[in-house]
Design a protein around this motif. Sequence first.
Motif, PDB file in Angstrom:
ATOM      1  N   ALA A   9       0.831  -1.216   0.000  1.00  0.00           N
ATOM      2  CA  ALA A   9       0.000   0.000   0.000  1.00  0.00           C
ATOM      3  C   ALA A   9       0.863   1.263   0.000  1.00  0.00           C
ATOM      4  N   GLY A  10       2.169   1.085  -0.111  1.00  0.00           N
ATOM      5  CA  GLY A  10       3.071   2.233  -0.163  1.00  0.00           C
ATOM      6  C   GLY A  10       3.274   2.716  -1.596  1.00  0.00           C
ATOM      7  N   PHE A  11       4.197   3.627  -1.751  1.00  0.00           N
ATOM      8  CA  PHE A  11       4.423   4.265  -3.059  1.00  0.00           C
ATOM      9  C   PHE A  11       4.886   3.248  -4.106  1.00  0.00           C
ATOM     10  N   ILE A  12       6.006   2.565  -3.854  1.00  0.00           N
ATOM     11  CA  ILE A  12       6.549   1.642  -4.852  1.00  0.00           C
ATOM     12  C   ILE A  12       5.754   0.339  -4.869  1.00  0.00           C
ATOM     13  N   PHE A  31       0.446  -7.460   1.854  1.00  0.00           N
ATOM     14  CA  PHE A  31       0.560  -7.617   3.313  1.00  0.00           C
ATOM     15  C   PHE A  31       1.092  -6.282   3.825  1.00  0.00           C
ATOM     16  N   ASP A  32       0.249  -5.505   4.492  1.00  0.00           N
ATOM     17  CA  ASP A  32       0.650  -4.137   4.836  1.00  0.00           C
ATOM     18  C   ASP A  32      -0.011  -3.734   6.156  1.00  0.00           C
ATOM     19  N   LYS A  33       0.759  -3.089   7.002  1.00  0.00           N
ATOM     20  CA  LYS A  33       0.265  -2.643   8.313  1.00  0.00           C
ATOM     21  C   LYS A  33      -0.604  -1.396   8.192  1.00  0.00           C
ATOM     22  N   LEU A  34      -0.496  -0.708   7.074  1.00  0.00           N
ATOM     23  CA  LEU A  34      -1.130   0.602   6.884  1.00  0.00           C
ATOM     24  C   LEU A  34      -0.670   1.576   7.962  1.00  0.00           C
ATOM     25  N   THR A  35       0.619   1.861   7.954  1.00  0.00           N
ATOM     26  CA  THR A  35       1.163   2.933   8.788  1.00  0.00           C
ATOM     27  C   THR A  35       0.715   4.260   8.167  1.00  0.00           C
ATOM     28  N   TYR A  36       1.251   5.357   8.673  1.00  0.00           N
ATOM     29  CA  TYR A  36       0.909   6.666   8.086  1.00  0.00           C
ATOM     30  C   TYR A  36       1.177   6.670   6.574  1.00  0.00           C
ATOM     31  N   ALA A  37       2.142   5.844   6.109  1.00  0.00           N
ATOM     32  CA  ALA A  37       2.564   5.861   4.696  1.00  0.00           C
ATOM     33  C   ALA A  37       1.767   4.895   3.828  1.00  0.00           C
ATOM     34  N   GLY A  38       0.947   4.077   4.430  1.00  0.00           N
ATOM     35  CA  GLY A  38       0.163   3.100   3.658  1.00  0.00           C
ATOM     36  C   GLY A  38      -1.157   3.726   3.234  1.00  0.00           C
ATOM     37  N   VAL A  39      -1.419   3.747   1.940  1.00  0.00           N
ATOM     38  CA  VAL A  39      -2.586   4.471   1.418  1.00  0.00           C
ATOM     39  C   VAL A  39      -3.397   3.506   0.558  1.00  0.00           C
ATOM     40  N   GLN A  56      -4.273  -6.693   6.348  1.00  0.00           N
ATOM     41  CA  GLN A  56      -3.643  -5.650   7.149  1.00  0.00           C
ATOM     42  C   GLN A  56      -2.933  -6.300   8.330  1.00  0.00           C
ATOM     43  N   ALA A  57      -1.606  -6.267   8.317  1.00  0.00           N
ATOM     44  CA  ALA A  57      -0.834  -6.886   9.395  1.00  0.00           C
ATOM     45  C   ALA A  57       0.579  -6.334   9.388  1.00  0.00           C
ATOM     46  N   ASP A  58       1.263  -6.590  10.514  1.00  0.00           N
ATOM     47  CA  ASP A  58       2.610  -6.050  10.756  1.00  0.00           C
ATOM     48  C   ASP A  58       3.643  -7.123  10.404  1.00  0.00           C
ATOM     49  N   ILE A 131      13.684  -5.487  -1.368  1.00  0.00           N
ATOM     50  CA  ILE A 131      13.790  -4.239  -2.133  1.00  0.00           C
ATOM     51  C   ILE A 131      14.510  -3.203  -1.268  1.00  0.00           C
ATOM     52  N   SER A 132      15.671  -2.764  -1.740  1.00  0.00           N
ATOM     53  CA  SER A 132      16.467  -1.852  -0.924  1.00  0.00           C
ATOM     54  C   SER A 132      16.890  -0.621  -1.737  1.00  0.00           C
ATOM     55  N   THR A 133      17.766   0.140  -1.132  1.00  0.00           N
ATOM     56  CA  THR A 133      18.083   1.478  -1.615  1.00  0.00           C
ATOM     57  C   THR A 133      19.574   1.627  -1.934  1.00  0.00           C
ATOM     58  N   ASN A 184      19.022  -2.799  -5.156  1.00  0.00           N
ATOM     59  CA  ASN A 184      19.328  -1.497  -4.546  1.00  0.00           C
ATOM     60  C   ASN A 184      19.024  -0.422  -5.579  1.00  0.00           C
ATOM     61  N   CYS A 185      18.030   0.385  -5.286  1.00  0.00           N
ATOM     62  CA  CYS A 185      17.524   1.329  -6.297  1.00  0.00           C
ATOM     63  C   CYS A 185      17.734   2.781  -5.865  1.00  0.00           C
ATOM     64  N   SER A 186      17.823   3.634  -6.867  1.00  0.00           N
ATOM     65  CA  SER A 186      17.968   5.069  -6.604  1.00  0.00           C
ATOM     66  C   SER A 186      16.602   5.697  -6.296  1.00  0.00           C
ATOM     67  N   ASN A 187      16.566   7.025  -6.172  1.00  0.00           N
ATOM     68  CA  ASN A 187      15.334   7.736  -5.787  1.00  0.00           C
ATOM     69  C   ASN A 187      14.220   7.539  -6.811  1.00  0.00           C
ATOM     70  N   ASN A 188      13.073   7.097  -6.335  1.00  0.00           N
ATOM     71  CA  ASN A 188      11.908   6.949  -7.193  1.00  0.00           C
ATOM     72  C   ASN A 188      11.047   8.207  -7.131  1.00  0.00           C
ATOM     73  N   TYR A 189      10.282   8.421  -8.196  1.00  0.00           N
ATOM     74  CA  TYR A 189       9.286   9.493  -8.183  1.00  0.00           C
ATOM     75  C   TYR A 189       8.166   9.081  -9.123  1.00  0.00           C
TER      76      TYR A 189
HETATM   77  P1  NAD Z   1       6.505   3.925   1.537  1.00  0.00           P
HETATM   78  O1  NAD Z   1       6.891   4.581   2.827  1.00  0.00           O
HETATM   79  O2  NAD Z   1       5.724   4.708   0.537  1.00  0.00           O
HETATM   80  O3  NAD Z   1       5.646   2.604   1.843  1.00  0.00           O
HETATM   81  C1  NAD Z   1       5.974   1.709   2.843  1.00  0.00           C
HETATM   82  C2  NAD Z   1       4.792   0.763   3.041  1.00  0.00           C
HETATM   83  O4  NAD Z   1       5.178  -0.215   4.028  1.00  0.00           O
HETATM   84  C3  NAD Z   1       3.529   1.438   3.543  1.00  0.00           C
HETATM   85  O5  NAD Z   1       2.410   0.965   2.827  1.00  0.00           O
HETATM   86  C4  NAD Z   1       3.450   1.018   4.995  1.00  0.00           C
HETATM   87  O6  NAD Z   1       2.123   0.951   5.508  1.00  0.00           O
HETATM   88  C5  NAD Z   1       4.121  -0.340   4.963  1.00  0.00           C
HETATM   89  N1  NAD Z   1       4.707  -0.721   6.258  1.00  0.00           N
HETATM   90  C6  NAD Z   1       5.536   0.035   7.036  1.00  0.00           C
HETATM   91  N2  NAD Z   1       5.851  -0.635   8.156  1.00  0.00           N
HETATM   92  C7  NAD Z   1       5.208  -1.835   8.089  1.00  0.00           C
HETATM   93  C8  NAD Z   1       5.158  -2.964   8.934  1.00  0.00           C
HETATM   94  N3  NAD Z   1       5.801  -2.983  10.109  1.00  0.00           N
HETATM   95  N4  NAD Z   1       4.441  -4.040   8.539  1.00  0.00           N
HETATM   96  C9  NAD Z   1       3.775  -4.024   7.345  1.00  0.00           C
HETATM   97  N5  NAD Z   1       3.767  -2.976   6.519  1.00  0.00           N
HETATM   98  C10 NAD Z   1       4.481  -1.882   6.875  1.00  0.00           C
HETATM   99  O7  NAD Z   1       7.852   3.372   0.914  1.00  0.00           O
HETATM  100  P2  NAD Z   1       8.303   3.287  -0.615  1.00  0.00           P
HETATM  101  O8  NAD Z   1       8.876   4.576  -1.025  1.00  0.00           O
HETATM  102  O9  NAD Z   1       7.204   2.677  -1.412  1.00  0.00           O
HETATM  103  O10 NAD Z   1       9.500   2.247  -0.495  1.00  0.00           O
HETATM  104  C11 NAD Z   1       9.260   0.840  -0.561  1.00  0.00           C
HETATM  105  C12 NAD Z   1      10.572   0.104  -0.354  1.00  0.00           C
HETATM  106  O11 NAD Z   1      11.495   0.498  -1.356  1.00  0.00           O
HETATM  107  C13 NAD Z   1      11.232   0.393   0.988  1.00  0.00           C
HETATM  108  O12 NAD Z   1      11.777  -0.802   1.465  1.00  0.00           O
HETATM  109  C14 NAD Z   1      12.324   1.396   0.649  1.00  0.00           C
HETATM  110  O13 NAD Z   1      13.393   1.283   1.538  1.00  0.00           O
HETATM  111  C15 NAD Z   1      12.699   0.966  -0.750  1.00  0.00           C
HETATM  112  N6  NAD Z   1      13.216   2.027  -1.636  1.00  0.00           N
HETATM  113  C16 NAD Z   1      12.564   3.204  -1.784  1.00  0.00           C
HETATM  114  C17 NAD Z   1      13.064   4.170  -2.661  1.00  0.00           C
HETATM  115  C18 NAD Z   1      12.327   5.465  -2.903  1.00  0.00           C
HETATM  116  O14 NAD Z   1      12.834   6.322  -3.631  1.00  0.00           O
HETATM  117  N7  NAD Z   1      11.129   5.667  -2.383  1.00  0.00           N
HETATM  118  C19 NAD Z   1      14.235   3.929  -3.374  1.00  0.00           C
HETATM  119  C20 NAD Z   1      14.872   2.700  -3.201  1.00  0.00           C
HETATM  120  C21 NAD Z   1      14.358   1.763  -2.341  1.00  0.00           C
END
Ligand code: NAD
Length: 351
Positions: A9-12, A31-39, A56-58, A131-133, A184-189
């Motif tokens: 439910a996050g961005f990527i 599988f997503d906890k829906l923290t503040y960042a989960g939409v 919805q789970a952690d 998925i890392s950075t 390991n990925c660079s900045n997404n937009y």
């Molecule tokens: P994001 O913050 O938009 O989304 C994170 C998601 O993880 C949210 O839906 C949130 O609810 C969920 N989450 C957080 N804690 C949780 C938990 N304890 N249990 C279950 N769900 C949980 O992040 P993003 O930008 O989509 O990044 C996704 C992944 O890609 C991350 O691992 C990040 O490190 C990696 N990454 C991001 C970028 C970038 O530019 N955004 C670049 C390279 C790698």
Amino acid sequence: MRILVTGGAGFIGSALVRRLIEHTDHEVLVFDKLTYAGVLSSLAPVADSDRYRFVQADICDAEAVAQALAEFQPQVVAHLAAESHVDRSIDGPGAFVQTNLVGTFVMLNQALGYWRGLSDADKAAFRFHHISTDEVFGSLGDEGFFTETTPYDPRSPYSASKAGSDHLVRAWGHTYGLPVLVTNCSNNYGPYHFPEKLIPLIIIRALNGEPLPVYGDGSNVRDWLFVDDHARALQAVFERGAPGETYNVGGNAERKNIEVVQAICAILDEVQPRGDGKPYAEQITYVTDRPGHDQRYAIDASRIRDDLGWTPSVTFEEGIGRTVRWYLENREWWGDILEARYATERLGVNG
Ligand code: NAD
């Protein structure tokens, strides 16, 4: 294939899930906890598909992870759930250690138990994709690129927690034989990017007539990748990548932060001119730098190009235009977030 996507439910994660449902026959469990960042509204375009499910789970909850694995029987775990914002990691690093390190440990341990119960053929086909950075590699000067063999040198609580989780993943591969992949990925937009991150923050604050904060002198360089290109890279890696391998993913689009902000202003000047006819760039203000701000990140993505045939398809100019237009056309998506979760205030200065 059945693909369990943590952080879907996050961005990527949501970009990946939309891609998998819209462009493949794979089944997906988010599988997503829906923290503040989960939409959840980021998944609305695919929510009606019978190949899509949500729980919805952690990821720190071992029982919930075990249950999801047992019931869904995935061939792939795409592990994206994380705390992801460097500024928040400065204000409150504990959540980053918990989710990114402990959570990844729980995912690995539960995946290992599940994997050990599979048939030999299913064991060989299974992938745990982390998925890392690129931030794990530290900071570059004016020259050079991060490759898959660049030594780790993380500098923020966020990148340190991601570096640690990368090490755990490789250890589970090496020690227990779990078929792991790391990217390991660079900045997404792109569309559906949470408003705390630079590009959506600047678009939204510009439209709201607010100052556009640029950290330090704006000279920090990031490599930018359109999120749908990242989703395509992730699919290529878990479908065709070699188990145990790492792939760097980048956009070939290095820009100084100030150039990114100026590009957004120039597009808005064209598509949504200010009422007073003045340029949006007038709103740019330089603010105190982020503590420990890394100067430059740049990716050598030749391995994923040579081995898997992946290259970015969207140029920065095209992607930033598409992104600005998406925010103009989807004010409800970010308006709800601004009202209930985060109102674009400065973060990362209370550490
Ligand atoms: P994001 O913050 O938009 O989304 C994170 C998601 O993880 C949210 O839906 C949130 O609810 C969920 N989450 C957080 N804690 C949780 C938990 N304890 N249990 C279950 N769900 C949980 O992040 P993003 O930008 O989509 O990044 C996704 C992944 O890609 C991350 O691992 C990040 O490190 C990696 N990454 C991001 C970028 C970038 O530019 N955004 C670049 C390279 C790698």
